[in-house]
Design a protein around this motif. Structure first.
Motif, PDB file in Angstrom:
ATOM      1  N   VAL A 189       0.862  -1.181   0.000  1.00 31.01           N
ATOM      2  CA  VAL A 189       0.000   0.000   0.000  1.00 31.01           C
ATOM      3  C   VAL A 189       0.902   1.235   0.000  1.00 31.01           C
ATOM      4  CG1 VAL A 189      -1.792  -1.241   1.278  1.00 31.01           C
ATOM      5  CG2 VAL A 189      -0.147   0.181   2.529  1.00 31.01           C
ATOM      6  N   PRO A 190       0.346   2.437  -0.282  1.00 31.23           N
ATOM      7  CA  PRO A 190       1.188   3.634  -0.267  1.00 31.23           C
ATOM      8  C   PRO A 190       1.857   3.848   1.088  1.00 31.23           C
ATOM      9  CG  PRO A 190      -0.904   4.095  -1.334  1.00 31.23           C
ATOM     10  CD  PRO A 190      -1.026   2.731  -0.736  1.00 31.23           C
ATOM     11  N   VAL A 191       3.131   4.239   1.043  1.00 26.82           N
ATOM     12  CA  VAL A 191       3.916   4.518   2.247  1.00 26.82           C
ATOM     13  C   VAL A 191       4.414   5.952   2.156  1.00 26.82           C
ATOM     14  CG1 VAL A 191       5.974   3.899   3.579  1.00 26.82           C
ATOM     15  CG2 VAL A 191       4.606   2.100   2.492  1.00 26.82           C
ATOM     16  N   VAL A 192       4.227   6.719   3.223  1.00 27.13           N
ATOM     17  CA  VAL A 192       4.573   8.146   3.217  1.00 27.13           C
ATOM     18  C   VAL A 192       5.377   8.488   4.464  1.00 27.13           C
ATOM     19  CG1 VAL A 192       2.540   8.767   1.863  1.00 27.13           C
ATOM     20  CG2 VAL A 192       2.416   8.801   4.368  1.00 27.13           C
ATOM     21  N   ASP A 193       6.057   9.635   4.406  1.00 29.19           N
ATOM     22  CA  ASP A 193       6.912  10.056   5.508  1.00 29.19           C
ATOM     23  C   ASP A 193       6.288  11.130   6.388  1.00 29.19           C
ATOM     24  OD1 ASP A 193       9.066   8.329   4.778  1.00 29.19           O
ATOM     25  OD2 ASP A 193       9.597   9.734   3.182  1.00 29.19           O
ATOM     26  N   THR A 194       5.165  11.713   5.973  1.00 29.42           N
ATOM     27  CA  THR A 194       4.487  12.729   6.776  1.00 29.42           C
ATOM     28  C   THR A 194       2.986  12.481   6.764  1.00 29.42           C
ATOM     29  OG1 THR A 194       4.085  14.312   4.975  1.00 29.42           O
ATOM     30  CG2 THR A 194       6.239  14.432   6.087  1.00 29.42           C
ATOM     31  N   LEU A 195       2.307  12.999   7.785  1.00 30.33           N
ATOM     32  CA  LEU A 195       0.857  12.873   7.821  1.00 30.33           C
ATOM     33  C   LEU A 195       0.197  13.714   6.738  1.00 30.33           C
ATOM     34  CD1 LEU A 195      -0.027  12.769  11.634  1.00 30.33           C
ATOM     35  CD2 LEU A 195       0.468  10.881  10.061  1.00 30.33           C
ATOM     36  N   ALA A 196       0.814  14.828   6.378  1.00 33.54           N
ATOM     37  CA  ALA A 196       0.273  15.643   5.286  1.00 33.54           C
ATOM     38  C   ALA A 196       0.238  14.839   3.987  1.00 33.54           C
ATOM     39  CB  ALA A 196       1.104  16.908   5.113  1.00 33.54           C
ATOM     40  N   GLU A 197       1.312  14.084   3.713  1.00 34.82           N
ATOM     41  CA  GLU A 197       1.333  13.220   2.525  1.00 34.82           C
ATOM     42  C   GLU A 197       0.274  12.131   2.639  1.00 34.82           C
ATOM     43  OE1 GLU A 197       5.633  12.435   0.938  1.00 34.82           O
ATOM     44  OE2 GLU A 197       5.723  12.564   3.125  1.00 34.82           O
ATOM     45  N   ALA A 198       0.068  11.639   3.854  1.00 33.36           N
ATOM     46  CA  ALA A 198      -0.921  10.583   4.061  1.00 33.36           C
ATOM     47  C   ALA A 198      -2.324  11.071   3.715  1.00 33.36           C
ATOM     48  CB  ALA A 198      -0.878  10.101   5.510  1.00 33.36           C
ATOM     49  N   VAL A 199      -2.635  12.299   4.091  1.00 34.51           N
ATOM     50  CA  VAL A 199      -3.958  12.850   3.801  1.00 34.51           C
ATOM     51  C   VAL A 199      -4.138  13.048   2.296  1.00 34.51           C
ATOM     52  CG1 VAL A 199      -5.439  14.873   4.087  1.00 34.51           C
ATOM     53  CG2 VAL A 199      -4.258  13.891   6.058  1.00 34.51           C
ATOM     54  N   VAL A 200      -3.093  13.510   1.615  1.00 36.82           N
ATOM     55  CA  VAL A 200      -3.167  13.660   0.156  1.00 36.82           C
ATOM     56  C   VAL A 200      -3.438  12.312  -0.493  1.00 36.82           C
ATOM     57  CG1 VAL A 200      -1.832  14.211  -1.918  1.00 36.82           C
ATOM     58  CG2 VAL A 200      -1.737  15.715   0.081  1.00 36.82           C
ATOM     59  N   GLU A 201      -2.754  11.267  -0.024  1.00 36.54           N
ATOM     60  CA  GLU A 201      -2.966   9.928  -0.566  1.00 36.54           C
ATOM     61  C   GLU A 201      -4.381   9.434  -0.258  1.00 36.54           C
ATOM     62  OE1 GLU A 201      -1.308   7.427  -2.385  1.00 36.54           O
ATOM     63  OE2 GLU A 201      -0.219   9.203  -3.014  1.00 36.54           O
ATOM     64  N   ALA A 202      -4.865   9.750   0.931  1.00 34.72           N
ATOM     65  CA  ALA A 202      -6.213   9.332   1.313  1.00 34.72           C
ATOM     66  C   ALA A 202      -7.252   9.967   0.382  1.00 34.72           C
ATOM     67  CB  ALA A 202      -6.502   9.718   2.756  1.00 34.72           C
ATOM     68  N   GLU A 203      -7.074  11.240   0.065  1.00 33.47           N
ATOM     69  CA  GLU A 203      -7.984  11.921  -0.863  1.00 33.47           C
ATOM     70  C   GLU A 203      -7.965  11.230  -2.224  1.00 33.47           C
ATOM     71  OE1 GLU A 203      -8.262  16.557   0.093  1.00 33.47           O
ATOM     72  OE2 GLU A 203      -6.211  15.877  -0.226  1.00 33.47           O
ATOM     73  N   ARG A 204      -6.775  10.856  -2.672  1.00 34.27           N
ATOM     74  CA  ARG A 204      -6.651  10.203  -3.988  1.00 34.27           C
ATOM     75  C   ARG A 204      -7.320   8.834  -3.971  1.00 34.27           C
ATOM     76  NH1 ARG A 204      -3.550   6.496  -6.380  1.00 34.27           N
ATOM     77  NH2 ARG A 204      -2.267   6.132  -4.515  1.00 34.27           N
ATOM     78  N   LEU A 205      -7.064   8.066  -2.945  1.00 34.27           N
ATOM     79  CA  LEU A 205      -7.582   6.705  -2.888  1.00 34.27           C
ATOM     80  C   LEU A 205      -9.101   6.665  -2.738  1.00 34.27           C
ATOM     81  CD1 LEU A 205      -4.928   5.061  -0.537  1.00 34.27           C
ATOM     82  CD2 LEU A 205      -5.206   4.644  -2.990  1.00 34.27           C
ATOM     83  N   ALA A 206      -9.646   7.659  -2.048  1.00 38.02           N
ATOM     84  CA  ALA A 206     -11.085   7.668  -1.787  1.00 38.02           C
ATOM     85  C   ALA A 206     -11.880   8.387  -2.869  1.00 38.02           C
ATOM     86  CB  ALA A 206     -11.356   8.327  -0.435  1.00 38.02           C
ATOM     87  N   ALA A 207     -11.202   8.951  -3.846  1.00 39.07           N
ATOM     88  CA  ALA A 207     -11.890   9.729  -4.893  1.00 39.07           C
ATOM     89  C   ALA A 207     -12.769   8.812  -5.744  1.00 39.07           C
ATOM     90  CB  ALA A 207     -10.861  10.422  -5.754  1.00 39.07           C
TER      91      ALA A 207
END
Length: 224
Positions: free
Chosen positions: A206-224
């Motif tokens: 699954v996507p792996v990120v280094d910051t929570l800000a990146e995690a939220v961006v990924e969450a927006e993409r995945l849930a779109a």
């Protein structure tokens, strides 16, 4: 917040929203000392940590701990952690990200394997409880997987708030968060700032990120 029709985030707490690495490694080493084990570094902890937790101890002991050993280590860990968690705070930028997600009209919740009765006052103490439509900690024995807890958590969210598992993203710091997400038909993003090394997280697929800000961006993409 009413019925939800958009993206929903299920946040992990320990090692994700709550930056408690120092308390975790200190509590782990206090538990090890009860069995005469040498302390480990955070780097080694992150390389070896896994769920269920007794399997983590097996990697270090070369065998599963006995029931008596597990009881001693588990009690020592939680006693030490309760004392030292007071010196820990939210992960940098977490409060702002939570407020921004909520202000956009989207929903979020917390599911933690930290004890429910201990979790609630912690979340309230940071003044962030209002950002969540549900906050659930672990009920029952410690040391197991998050999957069954996630089933109950999502069932409550679906029944009460209309959250759609297909548009739900779990953000956590452990491989078990991704396992729990798959268990309920949700997606996952894993954050490298907590209990697992990047290398171990990348094995999950699954996507792996280094910051929570990146995690939220990924969450927006995945849930779109």
């Amino acid at each position: 917040m009413g019925m939800q029709t958009g993206a929903h985030i299920v946040w992990d707490w320990n090692g994700t929203l709550f930056h408690d690495n120092d308390a975790i490694i200190g509590a782990t080493n206090a538990a090890f000392a009860e069995l005469g084990l040498a302390p480990i570094t955070m780097e080694r902890y992150r390389a070896l940590y896994c769920v269920p937790v007794p399997k983590f101890y097996e990697r270090l002991l070369g065998r599963l701990p006995t029931e008596a050993e597990w009881a001693v280590m588990d009690e020592t860990f939680h006693r030490y952690y309760t004392v030292h968690r007071v010196g820990c705070g939210l992960t940098a930028g977490a409060a702002e990200l939570l407020a921004k997600w909520r202000s956009a009209g989207r929903s979020q919740s917390i599911l933690s394997m930290y004890g429910h009765e201990e979790l609630l006052p912690l979340v309230r103490g940071f003044g962030i409880e209002a950002h969540f439509i549900r906050v659930d900690g672990r009920t029952g024995p410690s040391g197991g997987s998050k999957a069954e807890h996630m089933t109950r958590h999502l069932a409550e969210l679906t029944g009460v708030a209309g959250v759609d598992p297909a548009r739900t993203v779990v953000i956590g710091d452990a491989a078990d968060d991704a396992v729990a997400a798959r268990h309920v038909g949700a997606r996952a993003v894993l954050y490298t700032g907590g209990s697992h090394s990047r290398a171990s997280l990348e094995e999950v697929g699954v996507p792996v990120v280094d910051t929570l800000a990146e995690a939220v961006v990924e969450a927006e993409r995945l849930a779109a």
